[in-house]
Scaffold this active site. Structure first.
Site, PDB file in Angstrom:
ATOM      1  N   HIS A  98       2.486   3.361  -9.043  1.00 48.29           N
ATOM      2  CA  HIS A  98       2.463   1.782  -9.278  1.00 48.29           C
ATOM      3  C   HIS A  98       3.450   1.088 -10.098  1.00 48.29           C
ATOM      4  CE1 HIS A  98      -1.506   1.783  -7.548  1.00 48.29           C
ATOM      5  NE2 HIS A  98      -2.089   2.654  -8.755  1.00 48.29           N
ATOM      6  N   LEU A 123      10.972 -20.298  -4.991  1.00 52.79           N
ATOM      7  CA  LEU A 123       9.932 -19.337  -4.188  1.00 52.79           C
ATOM      8  C   LEU A 123       8.746 -19.721  -4.839  1.00 52.79           C
ATOM      9  CD1 LEU A 123       9.449 -16.885  -2.378  1.00 52.79           C
ATOM     10  CD2 LEU A 123       9.668 -15.458  -4.499  1.00 52.79           C
ATOM     11  N   ASP A 152       0.824  -1.314   0.010  1.00 51.90           N
ATOM     12  CA  ASP A 152      -0.013  -0.018   0.130  1.00 51.90           C
ATOM     13  C   ASP A 152       0.719   1.300   0.176  1.00 51.90           C
ATOM     14  OD1 ASP A 152      -2.221   1.213  -0.017  1.00 51.90           O
ATOM     15  OD2 ASP A 152      -2.925   1.345   2.005  1.00 51.90           O
TER      16      ASP A 152
END
Ligand code: IPE
Ligand code: MG
Length: 220
Positions: A19, A113, A2
């Site tokens: 972004h 991962l 955020d």
């Protein structure tokens, strides 16, 4: 993740610039997650509530998802990362759906991962979906297992550590079932500024927290 919009606003830039910068922060954090042997990272990239944003921002985000699949797929494969998407992607354009599915397929054999990307994700609708699926498969009383195996996160362990950047101390409909016993870490730093050092501090916080799962303190 955020704080992208505020990061951009502080610099008089359009929100989408925030972004984009957030994506760079993400690339660094993925590298350090691998370095510190984290098995699974789950990102809240787009919530079911994010559709309420202005269409310019939504379109910008959709383009960013699409472009980053183009530019990152090979790197994800090279780094042995497997990608899964949590959420209902049928709402996206056919083109984006195909790209997402192909990314998931191309990385599915990777053993490093596990990278989960929550897209058009909301925890309440996930839980409802799981209940509806479970009751279709089984009559009578449901067990926790019946529910967990119908969540998007089936076969994954519960979340150990949840990190929210950007200063808000709330969960915003993220993984509500899976975080029942998670350690929660909130930090004011805006996501594009979240550094490897901040990430390591969050890991230290987790490492130094005694987890009791409702039990009493265990004497060492
Ligand atoms: C979060 O950053 C990223 C996404 C929703 C994709 P925000 O866009 O919520 O940034 P702020 O909270 O407005 O600063
Ligand atoms: Mg926000």
């Amino acid at each position: 993740m955020d704080g992208n919009g505020r990061w951009a606003k502080k610099r008089l830039l359009p929100r989408i610039a925030g972004h984009k910068k957030g994506l760079e922060a993400l690339q660094k954090i993925i590298k350090s997650a691998i370095k510190y042997n984290i098995s699974t990272v789950t990102l809240y990239a787009f919530s079911t509530e994010n559709w309420n944003r202005p269409s310019e921002e939504i379109n910008g985000l959709m383009n960013l998802f699409s472009e980053s699949i183009n530019s990152e797929t090979d790197k994800l494969i090279e780094n042995n990362i497997s990608v899964l998407v949590l959420g209902d992607i049928t709402i996206f354009t056919k083109e984006l759906q195909i790209k997402i599915k192909s990314l998931v397929k191309k990385t599915s054999k990777n053993t490093g991962l596990k990278l989960n990307i929550a897209l058009n994700y909301g925890a309440r609708s996930e839980i409802l979906m799981a209940v509806n699926k479970a009751t279709k498969k089984k009559s009578g009383v449901l067990l926790e297992k019946d529910l967990t195996e119908n969540l998007y996160t089936k076969n994954m362990p519960d979340v150990d550590l949840l990190i929210r950047t950007g200063g808000q101390r709330r969960l915003s409909n993220f993984l509500l079932w899976q975080i029942a016993y998670s350690e929660l870490y909130f930090i004011d730093t805006l996501w594009p500024d979240f550094s490897e050092k901040d990430f390591v501090n969050a890991l230290y916080f987790f490492q130094n927290t005694e987890r009791k799962f409702g039990n009493l303190k265990v004497d060492k």
